[in-house]
Every structure is written in C-alpha cells, then in structure tokens.
Design an enzyme around this catalytic site. Structure first.
Site, PDB file in Angstrom:
ATOM      1  N   PRO A   2      45.882  59.539  58.217  1.00  0.00           N
ATOM      2  CA  PRO A   2      44.729  58.693  57.924  1.00  0.00           C
ATOM      3  C   PRO A   2      45.093  57.483  57.068  1.00  0.00           C
ATOM      4  CG  PRO A   2      44.344  60.995  57.301  1.00  0.00           C
ATOM      5  CD  PRO A   2      45.790  60.844  57.592  1.00  0.00           C
ATOM      6  N   GLU A   3      44.904  56.306  57.634  1.00  0.00           N
ATOM      7  CA  GLU A   3      44.998  55.062  56.882  1.00  0.00           C
ATOM      8  C   GLU A   3      43.593  54.476  56.857  1.00  0.00           C
ATOM      9  OE1 GLU A   3      48.257  52.566  58.210  1.00  0.00           O
ATOM     10  OE2 GLU A   3      49.302  54.288  59.037  1.00  0.00           O
TER      11      GLU A   3
END
Length: 303
Positions: A2-3
């Site tokens: 997750p960015e």
DNA sequence: CACTTCCCCTGCAAGC
DNA sequence: TGCTTGCAGGGGAAGT
C-alpha cells in the site's frame, strides 16, 4: 504494497463502514510490535466511541473519534482493512485458509454454508477487529507480515510520526521538489521515498514517476534541474491520480476493502518489468538495487 | 548532520 | 515432490 493510491482507495471504501458508527467491542491478537498502543489500552480507548471522520496523510489513515482522540493506522507492506461483509473471491480464499486452520486445531469449521451465504472469516493474520453497536458488519485489519502500525492518540496528543511527514505527495509541486533537492547528494529516488520530504510515495510510484519525467533513479538529487523537478512533480501527480482512478495497484498483496483488485499494475511502465521492452523506445528495462530496494528504469529514456 | 546498512515479518516462487 | 534459498519492502534503529 500500500502506497498513497492504495491507502486512499482503502480510505474511500472503508469510510462508509466506519464514519457515523459507534464501536462496541475491540478484539486484538496477542501483543506485537504492530500495536504501538498496547491492546488493552486500545480496547478501553475505542469502546463506545463514535467515528466522526476518516482522513489520510501520506500512507497513514487517521480516524477521528467523538471524544477528540484519534486512531492512527499504517498498513505497512501487507496491511488490509476491510469489512466482514465483503463479498469477493479474493477474500473467500482467505476464509478457506482460516477454516482449514480452524479444522487443524480441532475447532468447529466456521464455513460450511454455501459460498453465496458465507461470511468472511478472520484468520491468524487478522489482528484487529472492530464491532459496532448497530450490530452491522465489522471492520477488520489483516496484516500477514505485521509491518503495519496501530496507534491511539488521546485528545490533543501529538504524534512524532505524523509530525515528521512532509507535504502530501498529491500536493507536491516542482518548487517543493526543487527546494528539497538542493544540496542533497542522495539518489533522487531515495529522496522521493523519504516520507519526511514527500509523504505517500513508495517503490512503485517512485519508479513510475521517474520514468514519466525521464530522470534516472540513481541521479544525485542535487543534480536534478528545476525543469526536471517540474516534470517529476507533474509525473508523480499523474501516476498517483491515475492509480487512484483505477483502484490502486494489486501487485502481491494489496486488495481493496471490498476484496476487489486494483488495476494500475496493468499500466505500470517499468516497475517489476526488468528485461521487458520500454514502452517508448523498446530498450530493455534495467533493474538496479538502490537503498536495499529494486529500482527499475529505461537506460535510454531516463538520464 | 547526511547518508547507508540492517532488521523486523511471512508468503511465495525459483532452484536443486 | 519437498526442501532450502532468496526476494518482496515501509520505515525506524544503528552504524559509518
């Protein structure tokens, strides 16, 4: 992994299941470094609190509670936030694993009803479970690698972690980048990954933005020109916004709260494409190791 | 102070 | 087939 786009997608899709609801019970797994706030304290702090808003700063999710306290979540590498009512084959696979683990330990098999009627089951990686007074769907945090973080902040309490964050990546301008890079000898990619400079960029989008701007990831930050900083900021905003539109990148572990996959992995130009032809010039994409991480780039298009 | 390296963790894939 | 090895990397701590 997750960015910013994955965290933002998570925020948008889980917010309707959190905001306006009052927490009834908090269940956690045994203490681990995942819980910066000890589970017992977390349970006391959250029970009976109503969630008023859910915000994002960089890769952090911040739930604002009705007493002014805040619940801060970081998904790390493999964190997944979702609802117990999610209906998706991706999550059924998790449910099946949980059921078989349950069977192995001699417990009652939780999932014997037909697939269409089954409720997703927590497994050994589901570390935080929130139930609500309305008895509706629960909200769960699952994190296999446990690189995530759970932190509760009392009313008015500040967090060093949040205070350290630089400008949100969606708001970063060429001028921001230019100022941040002057006099710096680190690789430009390492600087993009520094959350104290720009918050929200991870390995995928750093590589994609550098490709879009035609800048090599290994270039010393201080040697990147003003014009290149402008291109970089534009490219960064472009890939982040496009990724949010497509629901993020589902490479390895990421799935949205409803169990759906993102689609941006199909649009990436260089990340994890070593040896494949550059979409612009056909040159093979290179992979180098930079700061213990893979960096992918086109040796011809990026200078 | 700037920068680099190490390390936390687990699932998966490649190699033998 | 089954084992070992390597890799994925956010980010903080420790080292140079």
């Amino acid at each position: 992994m997750p960015e910013l786009p994955e965290v933002e997608t998570t925020r948008r899709r889980i917010a309707p299941l959190l905001v306006g609801r009052t927490v009834a019970e908090v269940r956690t797994t045994r203490p681990s470094y995942l819980f910066l706030t000890p589970p017992a304290r977390l349970r006391r702090a959250l029970a009976g609190r109503r969630v008023e808003r859910l915000e994002r700063r960089g890769k952090y999710l911040i739930g604002g509670l009705d007493d002014g306290s805040r619940l801060v979540l970081h998904l790390g590498m493999t964190g997944q936030l979702f609802s117990s009512a999610a209906t998706s084959p991706r999550l059924w696979r998790v449910a099946d694993r949980a059921a078989s683990a349950d069977a192995r330990t001699g417990g009652a098999a939780a999932l014997s009803s037909p697939r269409a009627q089954r409720v997703f089951a927590p497994d050994q990686h589901t570390h935080l479970r929130l139930s609500f007074r309305d008895a509706g769907p629960e909200v769960w945090l699952r994190d296999a690698r446990k690189f995530g973080k759970v932190l509760w902040l009392a009313p008015g309490e500040e967090s060093e972690r949040l205070a350290r964050l630089g400008v949100d990546a969606l708001a970063a301008t060429g001028a921001t980048l230019y100022a941040a890079t002057r006099g710096r000898s680190v690789a430009i990619k390492s600087l993009l990954l520094d959350q104290a400079v720009i918050a929200g960029v991870g390995n995928i989008y750093a590589d994609e933005a550098l490709y879009g701007a035609g800048v090599r990831p290994t270039r010393r930050a201080g040697r990147v020109s003003r014009e290149e900083c402008e291109r970089l900021a534009t490219a960064l905003r472009g890939v982040l916004e496009r990724s949010i539109e497509t629901g993020g990148s589902s490479i390895s572990d990421y799935i949205a709260p409803d169990g759906s996959d993102g689609a941006y992995q199909d649009e990436r130009r260089v990340y994890a494409r070593e040896g494949e032809p550059c979409s612009r010039c056909g040159t093979r994409i290179w992979r180098v190791v930079l700061g213990q991480r893979s960096a992918y780039y086109c040796p011809k298009c990026q200078r």
